[in-house]
Design a protein around this motif. Structure first.
Motif, PDB file in Angstrom:
ATOM      1  N   ARG A  29       0.828  -1.202   0.000  1.00  0.00           N
ATOM      2  CA  ARG A  29       0.000   0.000   0.000  1.00  0.00           C
ATOM      3  C   ARG A  29       0.871   1.264   0.000  1.00  0.00           C
ATOM      4  NH1 ARG A  29      -5.023  -0.225   1.700  1.00  0.00           N
ATOM      5  NH2 ARG A  29      -4.532  -1.863   3.188  1.00  0.00           N
ATOM      6  N   ALA A  30       1.895   1.238   0.837  1.00  0.00           N
ATOM      7  CA  ALA A  30       2.788   2.394   0.917  1.00  0.00           C
ATOM      8  C   ALA A  30       3.510   2.617  -0.417  1.00  0.00           C
ATOM      9  CB  ALA A  30       3.790   2.201   2.045  1.00  0.00           C
ATOM     10  N   ALA A  31       3.953   1.517  -1.034  1.00  0.00           N
ATOM     11  CA  ALA A  31       4.653   1.626  -2.311  1.00  0.00           C
ATOM     12  C   ALA A  31       3.731   2.173  -3.392  1.00  0.00           C
ATOM     13  CB  ALA A  31       5.203   0.265  -2.724  1.00  0.00           C
ATOM     14  N   LEU A  32       2.487   1.705  -3.402  1.00  0.00           N
ATOM     15  CA  LEU A  32       1.517   2.168  -4.390  1.00  0.00           C
ATOM     16  C   LEU A  32       1.177   3.640  -4.178  1.00  0.00           C
ATOM     17  CD1 LEU A  32      -0.990  -0.836  -4.589  1.00  0.00           C
ATOM     18  CD2 LEU A  32       0.623  -0.142  -6.344  1.00  0.00           C
ATOM     19  N   ALA A  33       0.982   4.013  -2.915  1.00  0.00           N
ATOM     20  CA  ALA A  33       0.646   5.402  -2.600  1.00  0.00           C
ATOM     21  C   ALA A  33       1.782   6.336  -2.997  1.00  0.00           C
ATOM     22  CB  ALA A  33       0.313   5.545  -1.124  1.00  0.00           C
ATOM     23  N   ALA A  34       3.022   5.892  -2.732  1.00  0.00           N
ATOM     24  CA  ALA A  34       4.185   6.702  -3.094  1.00  0.00           C
ATOM     25  C   ALA A  34       4.261   6.861  -4.611  1.00  0.00           C
ATOM     26  CB  ALA A  34       5.460   6.068  -2.562  1.00  0.00           C
ATOM     27  N   ARG A  35       3.993   5.769  -5.307  1.00  0.00           N
ATOM     28  CA  ARG A  35       4.013   5.809  -6.763  1.00  0.00           C
ATOM     29  C   ARG A  35       2.938   6.762  -7.311  1.00  0.00           C
ATOM     30  NH1 ARG A  35       6.290   2.988 -10.978  1.00  0.00           N
ATOM     31  NH2 ARG A  35       7.950   2.851  -9.480  1.00  0.00           N
ATOM     32  N   ARG A  36       1.779   6.705  -6.690  1.00  0.00           N
ATOM     33  CA  ARG A  36       0.684   7.575  -7.120  1.00  0.00           C
ATOM     34  C   ARG A  36       1.055   9.055  -6.929  1.00  0.00           C
ATOM     35  NH1 ARG A  36      -4.341   7.031  -3.584  1.00  0.00           N
ATOM     36  NH2 ARG A  36      -2.790   8.005  -2.250  1.00  0.00           N
ATOM     37  N   ASP A  37       1.649   9.370  -5.782  1.00  0.00           N
ATOM     38  CA  ASP A  37       2.054  10.757  -5.517  1.00  0.00           C
ATOM     39  C   ASP A  37       3.100  11.233  -6.518  1.00  0.00           C
ATOM     40  OD1 ASP A  37       0.304  10.647  -3.446  1.00  0.00           O
ATOM     41  OD2 ASP A  37       1.827  10.498  -1.865  1.00  0.00           O
ATOM     42  N   GLU A  38       4.044  10.321  -6.815  1.00  0.00           N
ATOM     43  CA  GLU A  38       5.092  10.626  -7.783  1.00  0.00           C
ATOM     44  C   GLU A  38       4.488  10.936  -9.146  1.00  0.00           C
ATOM     45  OE1 GLU A  38       8.323   7.519  -6.579  1.00  0.00           O
ATOM     46  OE2 GLU A  38       8.040   7.465  -8.752  1.00  0.00           O
ATOM     47  N   LEU A  39       3.557  10.084  -9.549  1.00  0.00           N
ATOM     48  CA  LEU A  39       2.922  10.245 -10.858  1.00  0.00           C
ATOM     49  C   LEU A  39       2.097  11.527 -10.913  1.00  0.00           C
ATOM     50  CD1 LEU A  39       1.795   6.573 -11.543  1.00  0.00           C
ATOM     51  CD2 LEU A  39       3.450   7.850 -12.879  1.00  0.00           C
ATOM     52  N   ARG A  40       1.444  11.849  -9.798  1.00  0.00           N
ATOM     53  CA  ARG A  40       0.645  13.076  -9.759  1.00  0.00           C
ATOM     54  C   ARG A  40       1.527  14.305  -9.912  1.00  0.00           C
ATOM     55  NH1 ARG A  40      -3.892  11.687  -5.301  1.00  0.00           N
ATOM     56  NH2 ARG A  40      -5.323  10.642  -6.719  1.00  0.00           N
ATOM     57  N   ALA A  41       2.684  14.282  -9.258  1.00  0.00           N
ATOM     58  CA  ALA A  41       3.628  15.401  -9.363  1.00  0.00           C
ATOM     59  C   ALA A  41       4.113  15.518 -10.813  1.00  0.00           C
ATOM     60  CB  ALA A  41       4.800  15.189  -8.423  1.00  0.00           C
ATOM     61  N   GLU A  42       4.382  14.363 -11.416  1.00  0.00           N
ATOM     62  CA  GLU A  42       4.841  14.326 -12.802  1.00  0.00           C
ATOM     63  C   GLU A  42       3.759  14.862 -13.738  1.00  0.00           C
ATOM     64  OE1 GLU A  42       6.545  10.794 -15.539  1.00  0.00           O
ATOM     65  OE2 GLU A  42       6.676  10.447 -13.390  1.00  0.00           O
ATOM     66  N   TYR A  43       2.534  14.494 -13.425  1.00  0.00           N
ATOM     67  CA  TYR A  43       1.394  14.928 -14.234  1.00  0.00           C
ATOM     68  C   TYR A  43       1.219  16.450 -14.152  1.00  0.00           C
ATOM     69  CZ  TYR A  43      -3.392  15.154 -16.001  1.00  0.00           C
ATOM     70  OH  TYR A  43      -4.508  15.463 -16.728  1.00  0.00           O
ATOM     71  N   ASP A  44       1.295  16.990 -12.936  1.00  0.00           N
ATOM     72  CA  ASP A  44       1.178  18.438 -12.742  1.00  0.00           C
ATOM     73  C   ASP A  44       2.266  19.187 -13.509  1.00  0.00           C
ATOM     74  OD1 ASP A  44      -1.001  18.101 -11.158  1.00  0.00           O
ATOM     75  OD2 ASP A  44       0.065  18.346  -9.255  1.00  0.00           O
ATOM     76  N   GLN A  45       3.468  18.631 -13.431  1.00  0.00           N
ATOM     77  CA  GLN A  45       4.619  19.211 -14.117  1.00  0.00           C
ATOM     78  C   GLN A  45       4.365  19.252 -15.631  1.00  0.00           C
ATOM     79  OE1 GLN A  45       7.454  20.474 -12.989  1.00  0.00           O
ATOM     80  NE2 GLN A  45       8.408  20.688 -15.000  1.00  0.00           N
ATOM     81  N   THR A  46       3.885  18.133 -16.154  1.00  0.00           N
ATOM     82  CA  THR A  46       3.617  18.043 -17.589  1.00  0.00           C
ATOM     83  C   THR A  46       2.531  19.022 -17.999  1.00  0.00           C
ATOM     84  OG1 THR A  46       4.194  15.716 -17.428  1.00  0.00           O
ATOM     85  CG2 THR A  46       3.138  16.406 -19.461  1.00  0.00           C
ATOM     86  N   LEU A  47       1.505  19.133 -17.170  1.00  0.00           N
ATOM     87  CA  LEU A  47       0.419  20.074 -17.473  1.00  0.00           C
ATOM     88  C   LEU A  47       0.929  21.501 -17.525  1.00  0.00           C
ATOM     89  CD1 LEU A  47      -2.842  19.050 -15.588  1.00  0.00           C
ATOM     90  CD2 LEU A  47      -2.194  18.633 -17.964  1.00  0.00           C
TER      91      LEU A  47
END
Ligand SMILES: [Zn+2]
Length: 139
Positions: A29-47
């Motif tokens: 769960r922790a690994a998935l949550a961390a991955r999700r946060d990472e991806l969200r940051a990446e997504y915001d950056q791309t936007l």
């Protein structure tokens, strides 16, 4: 004389589904949550990059020649498709988290064995264990 059919299924019930410890589930769960946060940051950056490219196009396009405009359009399309693929991965991770709550996540679809935590952390959308994945790729 035909052999009794029940020998085919007998013994199967003895194979209880292997279970994961609560600690292991938490680790996933922790690994998935961390991955999700990472991806969200990446997504915001791309936007924000898309917004910037868009702004550039609107403001400096007067001085650009055809080739520059083409490059910027291409860059913007690249960023948009990147943003879409990140969004897709976020969705995959969120689905994985939902399935984890239901206890249906992290099991190999082929052999039913638990997929190692490390593999799930690296590939949240993994549905096969390494062995089965390798077999699949060899085909
Ligand atoms: Zn497997």
């Amino acid at each position: 004389m035909a052999k009794p059919a029940e020998t085919r299924t007998a013994g199967r019930k003895a194979l209880a589904k292997p279970s994961r410890s609560a600690a292991e589930t938490e680790k996933i769960r922790a690994a998935l949550a961390a991955r999700r946060d990472e991806l969200r940051a990446e997504y915001d950056q791309t936007l924000s990059e898309i917004t910037e490219l868009q702004r550039d196009r609107l403001t400096d396009s007067a001085g650009d020649d055809q080739a520059d405009t083409g490059t910027k359009t291409f860059e913007r399309e690249q960023e948009i498709s990147l943003a879409n693929s990140i969004l897709e991965r976020i969705t995959q991770v969120e689905r994985a988290l939902e399935r984890l709550d239901k206890g249906s996540y992290g099991w190999c679809e082929r052999c039913g064995n638990p997929i190692p935590v490390e593999r799930l952390a690296a590939f949240p959308s993994a549905t096969l264990c390494v062995t089965c994945k390798q077999l699949e790729e060899r085909r």
